[in-house]
Design an enzyme around this catalytic site. Sequence first.
Site, PDB file in Angstrom:
ATOM      1  N   CYS A 197      -5.426  13.108  13.042  1.00 41.63           N
ATOM      2  CA  CYS A 197      -5.603  11.702  12.684  1.00 41.63           C
ATOM      3  C   CYS A 197      -5.526  10.886  13.950  1.00 41.63           C
ATOM      4  O   CYS A 197      -4.982  11.327  14.948  1.00 41.63           O
ATOM      5  CB  CYS A 197      -4.526  11.313  11.696  1.00 41.63           C
ATOM      6  SG  CYS A 197      -4.257   9.575  11.562  1.00 41.63           S
ATOM      7  N   ARG A 234       0.446  14.473  13.546  1.00 39.59           N
ATOM      8  CA  ARG A 234       0.936  14.280  12.187  1.00 39.59           C
ATOM      9  C   ARG A 234       0.977  15.567  11.348  1.00 39.59           C
ATOM     10  O   ARG A 234       0.234  15.723  10.373  1.00 39.59           O
ATOM     11  CB  ARG A 234       0.123  13.197  11.457  1.00 39.59           C
ATOM     12  CG  ARG A 234       0.138  11.893  12.213  1.00 39.59           C
ATOM     13  CD  ARG A 234      -0.527  10.782  11.464  1.00 39.59           C
ATOM     14  NE  ARG A 234       0.273  10.230  10.388  1.00 39.59           N
ATOM     15  CZ  ARG A 234      -0.181   9.330   9.534  1.00 39.59           C
ATOM     16  NH1 ARG A 234      -1.405   8.902   9.609  1.00 39.59           N
ATOM     17  NH2 ARG A 234       0.602   8.862   8.590  1.00 39.59           N
ATOM     18  N   ASP A 256       4.449   0.528  12.015  1.00 41.35           N
ATOM     19  CA  ASP A 256       3.254  -0.085  11.424  1.00 41.35           C
ATOM     20  C   ASP A 256       3.060  -1.548  11.835  1.00 41.35           C
ATOM     21  O   ASP A 256       2.062  -2.174  11.450  1.00 41.35           O
ATOM     22  CB  ASP A 256       3.294   0.015   9.889  1.00 41.35           C
ATOM     23  CG  ASP A 256       3.069   1.439   9.401  1.00 41.35           C
ATOM     24  OD1 ASP A 256       2.593   2.276  10.190  1.00 41.35           O
ATOM     25  OD2 ASP A 256       3.378   1.721   8.224  1.00 41.35           O
ATOM     26  N   LYS A 314       0.833  -1.211   0.000  1.00 43.97           N
ATOM     27  CA  LYS A 314       0.000   0.000   0.000  1.00 43.97           C
ATOM     28  C   LYS A 314       0.864   1.256   0.000  1.00 43.97           C
ATOM     29  O   LYS A 314       0.627   2.186  -0.764  1.00 43.97           O
ATOM     30  CB  LYS A 314      -0.908   0.005   1.243  1.00 43.97           C
ATOM     31  CG  LYS A 314      -1.601   1.343   1.480  1.00 43.97           C
ATOM     32  CD  LYS A 314      -2.480   1.330   2.720  1.00 43.97           C
ATOM     33  CE  LYS A 314      -1.782   1.600   4.025  1.00 43.97           C
ATOM     34  NZ  LYS A 314      -1.539   3.018   4.354  1.00 43.97           N
ATOM     35  N   ASN A 315       1.874   1.273   0.875  1.00 44.49           N
ATOM     36  CA  ASN A 315       2.616   2.520   1.062  1.00 44.49           C
ATOM     37  C   ASN A 315       3.648   2.793  -0.032  1.00 44.49           C
ATOM     38  O   ASN A 315       4.332   3.817  -0.005  1.00 44.49           O
ATOM     39  CB  ASN A 315       3.262   2.556   2.454  1.00 44.49           C
ATOM     40  CG  ASN A 315       2.206   2.772   3.524  1.00 44.49           C
ATOM     41  OD1 ASN A 315       1.051   3.088   3.215  1.00 44.49           O
ATOM     42  ND2 ASN A 315       2.592   2.594   4.784  1.00 44.49           N
ATOM     43  N   ARG A 373      -8.890  -0.563   4.184  1.00 37.56           N
ATOM     44  CA  ARG A 373      -7.984   0.472   3.652  1.00 37.56           C
ATOM     45  C   ARG A 373      -6.620  -0.119   3.325  1.00 37.56           C
ATOM     46  O   ARG A 373      -5.945   0.358   2.423  1.00 37.56           O
ATOM     47  CB  ARG A 373      -7.789   1.581   4.694  1.00 37.56           C
ATOM     48  CG  ARG A 373      -9.011   2.409   4.932  1.00 37.56           C
ATOM     49  CD  ARG A 373      -8.682   3.597   5.788  1.00 37.56           C
ATOM     50  NE  ARG A 373      -7.706   4.448   5.114  1.00 37.56           N
ATOM     51  CZ  ARG A 373      -7.271   5.604   5.572  1.00 37.56           C
ATOM     52  NH1 ARG A 373      -7.721   6.061   6.714  1.00 37.56           N
ATOM     53  NH2 ARG A 373      -6.394   6.312   4.904  1.00 37.56           N
ATOM     54  N   VAL A 382       2.489  18.619   8.719  1.00 34.08           N
ATOM     55  CA  VAL A 382       3.091  18.575   7.383  1.00 34.08           C
ATOM     56  C   VAL A 382       4.164  19.659   7.227  1.00 34.08           C
ATOM     57  O   VAL A 382       4.559  19.985   6.118  1.00 34.08           O
ATOM     58  CB  VAL A 382       2.030  18.712   6.255  1.00 34.08           C
ATOM     59  CG1 VAL A 382       1.231  17.439   6.111  1.00 34.08           C
ATOM     60  CG2 VAL A 382       1.119  19.905   6.489  1.00 34.08           C
ATOM     61  N   ASP A 383       4.630  20.213   8.354  1.00 32.76           N
ATOM     62  CA  ASP A 383       5.605  21.321   8.281  1.00 32.76           C
ATOM     63  C   ASP A 383       6.862  20.944   7.488  1.00 32.76           C
ATOM     64  O   ASP A 383       7.394  21.759   6.724  1.00 32.76           O
ATOM     65  CB  ASP A 383       5.990  21.784   9.704  1.00 32.76           C
ATOM     66  CG  ASP A 383       6.496  20.654  10.586  1.00 32.76           C
ATOM     67  OD1 ASP A 383       5.973  19.527  10.468  1.00 32.76           O
ATOM     68  OD2 ASP A 383       7.417  20.879  11.391  1.00 32.76           O
ATOM     69  N   LEU A 384       7.324  19.703   7.609  1.00 36.27           N
ATOM     70  CA  LEU A 384       8.573  19.327   6.937  1.00 36.27           C
ATOM     71  C   LEU A 384       8.353  19.128   5.437  1.00 36.27           C
ATOM     72  O   LEU A 384       9.268  19.345   4.629  1.00 36.27           O
ATOM     73  CB  LEU A 384       9.160  18.059   7.572  1.00 36.27           C
ATOM     74  CG  LEU A 384       9.502  18.217   9.059  1.00 36.27           C
ATOM     75  CD1 LEU A 384       9.992  16.899   9.656  1.00 36.27           C
ATOM     76  CD2 LEU A 384      10.561  19.305   9.262  1.00 36.27           C
ATOM     77  N   ARG A 411      -4.433  10.987   4.356  1.00 36.57           N
ATOM     78  CA  ARG A 411      -3.354  11.918   4.580  1.00 36.57           C
ATOM     79  C   ARG A 411      -2.327  11.938   3.445  1.00 36.57           C
ATOM     80  O   ARG A 411      -1.828  12.991   3.046  1.00 36.57           O
ATOM     81  CB  ARG A 411      -2.657  11.481   5.873  1.00 36.57           C
ATOM     82  CG  ARG A 411      -2.009  12.548   6.609  1.00 36.57           C
ATOM     83  CD  ARG A 411      -1.226  11.955   7.752  1.00 36.57           C
ATOM     84  NE  ARG A 411       0.135  12.371   7.632  1.00 36.57           N
ATOM     85  CZ  ARG A 411       0.568  13.563   7.965  1.00 36.57           C
ATOM     86  NH1 ARG A 411      -0.255  14.439   8.464  1.00 36.57           N
ATOM     87  NH2 ARG A 411       1.824  13.884   7.809  1.00 36.57           N
TER      88      ARG A 411
END
Length: 429
Positions: free
Chosen positions: A126, A131, A316, A22-23, A408, A133-135, A102
């Site tokens: 989440c 989590r 995970d 998936k990832n 998912r 997203v600044d980076l 996300r």
Amino acid sequence: MDRIRIVGGQRLSGTIPISGAKNATLPLMIASLLTEETLTLDNVPRLADVVLLQRILGNHGVDIMVSGKRSGMTADHGQTLHISAANIVDTTAPYELVSKMRASFWVIAPLVARMGQARVSMPGGCAIGTRPVDLLIMAIERLGAKIDIDGGYVVAQAPKGLKGAEIAFPKVTVGGTHTAMMAATLADGTTVIENAAREPEIADVADCLNKMGARISGAGTSRIVVEGVAKLNGARHAVLPDRIETGTYAMAVAMAGGDIFLQNARPELLQAALDVLVETGATVAPTNRGIRVARNGAGLAPVDVTTAPFPAFPTDLQAQLMALMTRAHGTSRITETVFENRFMHVQELARLGARIQLEGERATIEGVERLKGAQVMATDLRASVSLVIAALAAEGETIVNRVYHLDRGFERLEEKLARCGAAIERLSG
Ligand code: EPU
């Protein structure tokens, strides 16, 4: 809403085919936005997240064709997607879609790199922590995009294109690394990404991008160098096997007992997790076609494990290991260092009789003699599957509610386990 019913106590034996990751699939699909030619992806898993991303990309004008059945192919073979972003008609990714997944925020990178602009909703909170997203934003900004935050949207602009730069991440981030790498492929000049994530999915995406004409070296190490090119072309790429699905079924057989062959699994993608399984007393035997995992008779030994970015033990698989350790002979410790609040499974495992104490980022699990089935539910994907693992060894019936979390990220989970002898079924509605 579908539920899953499990009656514990059956040993597992047989073969479980491991699907495409998936990832890796999600960023590979997003990478299609970088070229006007067709990107063909093989071994794509049939997952709710893949369908959702198809919709999200469709909103940008991307056409996706799913190949029909081929003779000799079964549901165990992944799907083939032909993805064409010939005409990008909209560079906005709206809140209604990004908030559902996300990773869709990552479209910001190819959109700004190819179109010079992107307007992408912030993903929001989440179930597994804040989590931020600044980076990811920092990476795009380093490449010369002008960033504004407007009404909950990140607006990135680079009308004259992006420029190669040095991007040093203060913290290892998978999404940050994907974003920086994708954006840099079309930047003018060389980009160096320091402290890059080393997850195998990063290397898989880099492989595909290189087939598309990108010039990336070092993916899979903590220093990635990208020499920008003017244009990318179409390509064909097969998604690598899912290491988290592999580890999940390996833990399921360690929990239930039995002997399973994980077909297509690749040991080097999850060595740290396999080492932990061996420590618990399971037998792990890699072959060139997959991995055999077995546990016969003996009890489970407790372990002390800390999650961290690849190649360490993956976050995970943290929930699944915790489920396994609820039945160990002794006290285990699991420390979660990647996400600050990824312990939603603890209270649900307790409903099955597990004894777990939480103190900040550390969980102490005291193994119990037996678990007992109950109604449970979880609020994220990996937490949900940890309940399935616990249920396989619990006495009586467990009902796992909110199965859509499982859908998912796990392809035909109940079917794969049932074929190996688990008493598991999906209850519709
Ligand atoms: N972080 C920041 N700022 C950022 C980005 C990340 O502080 O701008 C922090 C996060 O809050 C977290 C840490 O950095 O504490 C690592 O996050 P990372 O960016 O690596 O995670 P991600 O890219 O959002 C991917 C996977 C996750 C997996 C993590 C860690 C995908 C689609 N998602 O998320 O997978 O847990 O890497 O390996 O690849 C899952 O599949 O169930 C899942 C959650």
